[in-house]
Design an enzyme around this catalytic site. Structure first.
Site, mmCIF file in Angstrom:
data_model
loop_
_atom_site.group_PDB
_atom_site.id
_atom_site.type_symbol
_atom_site.label_atom_id
_atom_site.label_comp_id
_atom_site.label_asym_id
_atom_site.label_seq_id
_atom_site.Cartn_x
_atom_site.Cartn_y
_atom_site.Cartn_z
ATOM 1 N N CYS A 15 30.590 -44.588 9.348
ATOM 2 C CA CYS A 15 31.149 -45.294 10.505
ATOM 3 C C CYS A 15 30.110 -45.387 11.615
ATOM 4 O O CYS A 15 29.005 -44.859 11.497
ATOM 5 C CB CYS A 15 32.395 -44.586 11.020
ATOM 6 S SG CYS A 15 32.059 -42.916 11.619
ATOM 7 N N CYS A 18 28.636 -42.178 12.916
ATOM 8 C CA CYS A 18 27.577 -41.615 12.057
ATOM 9 C C CYS A 18 26.225 -42.194 12.461
ATOM 10 O O CYS A 18 25.208 -41.486 12.521
ATOM 11 C CB CYS A 18 27.833 -41.937 10.582
ATOM 12 S SG CYS A 18 29.364 -41.260 9.927
ATOM 13 N N CYS A 83 -14.064 -30.680 -7.937
ATOM 14 C CA CYS A 83 -14.276 -29.534 -7.043
ATOM 15 C C CYS A 83 -13.199 -29.524 -5.955
ATOM 16 O O CYS A 83 -12.336 -30.396 -5.890
ATOM 17 C CB CYS A 83 -15.661 -29.588 -6.405
ATOM 18 S SG CYS A 83 -15.880 -31.001 -5.310
ATOM 19 N N CYS A 86 -12.765 -32.644 -3.844
ATOM 20 C CA CYS A 86 -11.988 -33.715 -4.483
ATOM 21 C C CYS A 86 -10.503 -33.514 -4.211
ATOM 22 O O CYS A 86 -9.762 -34.478 -3.959
ATOM 23 C CB CYS A 86 -12.224 -33.715 -5.997
ATOM 24 S SG CYS A 86 -13.940 -33.903 -6.485
ATOM 25 N N ASP A 500 21.477 -6.073 -2.912
ATOM 26 C CA ASP A 500 22.925 -6.186 -2.793
ATOM 27 C C ASP A 500 23.518 -5.254 -3.855
ATOM 28 O O ASP A 500 22.949 -5.115 -4.936
ATOM 29 C CB ASP A 500 23.358 -7.630 -3.036
ATOM 30 C CG ASP A 500 24.865 -7.788 -2.991
ATOM 31 O OD1 ASP A 500 25.462 -7.411 -1.985
ATOM 32 O OD2 ASP A 500 25.419 -8.267 -3.998
ATOM 33 N N ASP A 699 22.865 -11.841 -5.925
ATOM 34 C CA ASP A 699 23.344 -12.701 -7.013
ATOM 35 C C ASP A 699 24.482 -13.635 -6.609
ATOM 36 O O ASP A 699 24.850 -14.520 -7.370
ATOM 37 C CB ASP A 699 23.815 -11.845 -8.184
ATOM 38 C CG ASP A 699 25.121 -11.116 -7.863
ATOM 39 O OD1 ASP A 699 25.290 -10.713 -6.699
ATOM 40 O OD2 ASP A 699 25.955 -10.967 -8.767
ATOM 41 N N ASP A 703 25.088 -14.168 -0.745
ATOM 42 C CA ASP A 703 23.736 -13.620 -0.607
ATOM 43 C C ASP A 703 22.738 -14.714 -0.241
ATOM 44 O O ASP A 703 21.614 -14.407 0.169
ATOM 45 C CB ASP A 703 23.272 -12.953 -1.909
ATOM 46 C CG ASP A 703 24.085 -11.716 -2.243
ATOM 47 O OD1 ASP A 703 24.463 -11.003 -1.302
ATOM 48 O OD2 ASP A 703 24.337 -11.475 -3.438
#
Length: 821
Positions: A15, A18, A83, A86, A500, A699, A703
């Protein structure tokens, strides 16, 4: 970006408001002079003031405002780089293409990793930009695309073949050129080869065919007012060649008796440098061994059940939903879920775990692993570029194409290195010409060529990327996916590591251990109502209570209302009764009187169990306790981290007593207990303010912010995709010994890089003055340009060979965590 305006695609706008948000976000970026966003075309036209604006700043500004500028990544194999200079030229050319967000060039892999905005920039733009600076894009590949062979093998084979032909040609002709150039040493050489015109004829094809690549590279650099290794070689050998040609045809321009030839110098230098290039190309092929190994793991066919018949089909023909039959000894072709049968699988090639893993109906299987015992059927869930193996290959390729911070520093040094060397060579020639002994012009030429040849920065360019390539490859072989060179470098600096608890240090599958009742409630009543309340909970502790109730044969009731209270517990309505299950904070918030239950909870916590109060209709009804057992190798991994000198910290939402009980079992140094999920990142920040370099191992989804905040985020591969996306390193198997592997590998890799850089800088720092002739006044010693070329080639090979030593690195986890690497 050098352009004054750019038009970018913007996604997510719906819209007019936005449009305003995107315009406002882009306008705030420093250097932006004007913004015009069009909702119909979903485009943002951005005008710039005189200041330079990074495209990534614009992308991030739009994303921060809740919208998106889509970007893609492409890998471009680059031909003609020799090298570190480059690398800088190609990077600069690609970065200047409008629409390019980031460009990283790796000399060891001879690839450019380009992140760009599709529709603004494209392959044709990249090809032109690279060609304009004297190099070429050999072929293209979008990261993660499915292919069964090493996609660069043919290009590398072609390069090696051409180098061999040129080396053979230059070597064969250099022999008579050398012998004919010194008749006093080799009087038996036929007079034909002592003739300077014949020597010129023999040298010319070596100079301009075998050595043409140096001229092409030097010209490409000169067109853009810069210089590189090719410039040094082309100027140095051309000086020797032209000097000799003039001496051959117009000797009178030199003082009497001083016309000499150096055809042997130019031809032998070219032959030696080609030899160095050939050896480097072979070594660089070996650094990509890890990718080839991973690609070689793929199964080539799958036995698919279609229309009730078993049909062997190419792996590319498998689609999600296919039912696949796997017999003992066969490879699992793609990722999927077992629907019939059971077996033990060898997953070592993907996870690094040596022990077979038992699998049953409902368990996931990973493509490229090997079925050891029983036959089973599984449903394909991920195929092609979506399989775990393809994602691993993608991550390794991205890591090998990335740069460590130390490499960026080297790049800055080498960007000014070649021009400085050219100045030194000119000054050297001038000093010898005006102040040197007779014949001064000869001394000036010899030392001018020696300085140019000895200083070629190929060793500097190879010092870091070759080690990064081998290091990330070894990590993948050991079940540790390192996302970037920066992560590999950071890992060796870590001195504090946070784990954790649930799902990381422990299995993450707690089981019900204790139930007690209070205030006249029965155990079954407490169990039934608490488990019914937890029935829709996704928390592992709640699932353990539900599973425990089912094991006792209780028939659970669906709660009519349910609310999870983060960091506190849950509340629900079950059969018209208000049920609370949670910690002390929840009970205090709801004014529940606990009385004697407090001492019971303390006793359970001291034994490492997680007790939870249960309140029914505003009255304390009892306690349920669950225990989450440690992963098998947690204690071993923590001890090894202590041996590496790290402080080990555990973070958990559990109460302090429960947390301390677990910490004692594992050997944790510090415990951060009763930490709400949203506060984990803040705890990481606190440690960083203490001056610590912090790694976070987790995990779960909660976290992810802490993983992103930490200096090094390490995700458990068995956890959530969100956690893995936020991390720098992923442990595929979930074995915490992988943390030790990553740390030890980082230390070994960084030590290897520092060794390489020491030798590369030491070599240039020491030998450039020698080539300039500083030893001549004291010892009468001058460095022959031919010896300088041999030394330059040796320097590059020393660096590359040292990096390849990492291929012999062994997983510390596989060797009983002997962390002395």
């Amino acid at each position: 970006m050098n352009d004054k305006q750019i038009v970018l695609p913007v996604q997510g706008m719906t819209c007019a408001s936005c449009v305003g948000h995107v315009e406002k976000a882009l306008s705030k970026v420093e250097g932006v002079a004007g913004v015009n966003v069009n909702l119909a075309t979903e485009r943002a036209s951005v005008e710039f003031a005189d200041g330079d604006v990074e495209l990534m700043e614009l992308v991030q500004a739009v994303r921060d405002s809740g919208y998106d500028i889509p970007v893609e990544k492409i890998m471009l194999p680059i031909g003609g780089m020799t090298c570190a200079s480059c690398v800088g030229h190609v990077e600069g050319a690609l970065s200047d293409v409008p629409g390019v967000v980031e460009a990283n060039v790796n000399l060891a892999t001879e690839r450019a990793s380009v992140t760009y905005v599709p529709g603004v920039a494209g392959l044709a733009d990249f090809r032109k930009a690279v060609a304009d600076v004297g190099y070429q894009v050999l072929e293209t590949e979008v990261l993660g695309e499915e292919t069964l062979e090493d996609r660069e093998r043919l290009a590398r084979k072609k390069e090696l073949s051409m180098l061999k032909r040129k080396l053979l040609f230059a070597s064969i002709l250099s022999v008579p050129i050398f012998l004919g150039s010194y008749p006093a040493w080799f009087p038996w050489v036929p007079e034909l080869f002592q003739n300077w015109v014949v020597l010129l004829v023999l040298t010319t094809p070596v100079q301009f065919w075998a050595g043409w690549q140096f001229y092409r590279g030097a010209w490409g650099a000169a067109r853009h007012k810069t210089s590189d290794m090719n410039t040094l070689i082309a100027v140095g050998t051309s000086a020797a060649y032209i000097y000799s040609a003039v001496a051959t045809f117009v000797p009178r321009v030199f003082p009497a008796g001083l016309a000499e030839i150096y055809f042997d110098t130019s031809s032998i230098i070219i032959a030696l440098i080609l030899l160095g290039r050939l050896l480097e190309a072979r070594a660089k092929g070996q650094t990509s061994e890890a990718i080839r190994k991973l690609m070689g793991l793929r199964a080539k066919t799958a036995r698919v059940i279609r229309d009730g018949q078993e049909v062997d089909v190419p792996i590319e023909s498998v689609v999600a939903g296919d039912i696949i039959l796997v017999r003992p000894g066969e490879k699992i072709p793609v990722d999927g879920t077992i629907v019939e049968g059971q077996s033990a699988l060898d997953e070592s090639m993907v996870t690094g775990e040596s022990m077979p893993v038992d699998k049953k109906v409902g368990d996931e299987v990973i493509g490229a692993t090997i079925n050891r015992t029983g036959a089973f059927k599984f449903e394909a869930t991920k195929v092609g570029k979506d399989t775990a193996l393809s994602q691993i290959i993608k991550l390794v390729e991205e890591a090998q194409g990335s740069k460590a911070p130390i490499q960026r520093l080297v790049d800055k040094v080498t960007s000014v290195f070649v021009p400085v060397v050219i100045v030194i060579a000119i000054l050297t020639a001038a000093i010898w010409f005006f102040f040197g002994p007779k014949p001064s012009i000869t001394f000036a030429l010899v030392n001018f060529v020696a300085v140019l040849i000895i200083a070629c920065p190929c060793a500097l360019g190879l010092a870091t990327p070759t080690s990064i390539m081998v290091g990330t490859g070894k990590g993948a072989e050991n079940g540790v996916l390192i996302r970037s060179g920066e992560a590999l470098e950071t890992a060796h600096k870590v001195n504090a590591i946070i784990f954790d608890k649930t799902g990381t240090l422990t299995k993450g599958e707690p089981a019900l251990t204790d139930v007690s009742s209070y205030n006249g409630f029965s155990q079954d009543e407490v169990m039934l109502l608490s488990a019914s309340a937890e029935r829709v909970s996704e928390h592992p502790l709640g699932e353990a209570i539900v599973e425990g109730a089912r094991e006792r044969g209780l028939e659970l009731v669906e709660p009519s209302e349910f609310e999870a209270i983060p960091g506190h517990g849950i509340q629900a309505q079950v059969d018209g009764r208000h049920v609370l299950v949670g910690n002390k904070k929840l009970m205090e918030r709801e004014n529940i009187v606990l009385d004697e239950l407090k001492s019971e909870v303390l006793a359970l916590a001291e034994h490492g169990k997680t007790p939870m109060y249960v309140a029914i209709d505003g009255v304390a009804a009892g306690v349920v306790a669950v225990a989450d057992t440690l992963k098998p190798n947690s204690v071993e991994a923590i001890k090894a981290l202590h041996d590496l000198g790290m402080e080990v910290i555990m973070i958990t939402g559990d109460n302090p007593r429960t947390a301390e009980a677990i910490a004692r079992q594992v050997g944790i140094d510090r415990v951060l207990a009763e930490i709400l999920p949203g506060d984990k990142a803040e705890e990481v920040k606190k440690l960083q303010t203490e001056g610590k370099t912090v790694a976070m191992v987790g995990d779960g989804i909660n976290d992810a912010p802490a993983l992103a905040q930490a200096d090094l985020g390490i995700a458990i591969g068995t956890g959530t995709d969100v956690a893995m996306e936020a991390s720098d390193i992923t442990l595929i198997s979930g074995d915490l010994r992988g943390v030790v592997v990553a740390t030890a590998l980082s230390k070994s890799t960084m030590r290897n890089i520092k060794q390489n850089l020491f030798w590369a800088y030491f070599y240039n720092t020491l030998l450039i003055p020698v080539a300039a002739g500083v030893l001549y006044p004291f010892f009468g010693f001058l460095l022959n340009p031919v010896i300088a070329a041999a030394a330059m080639a040796t320097s590059s090979m020393t660096v590359t060979s040292n990096a390849l030593r990492l291929r012999r690195w062994r997983s510390v986890a596989a060797e009983s965590l002997n962390v002395k690497d």
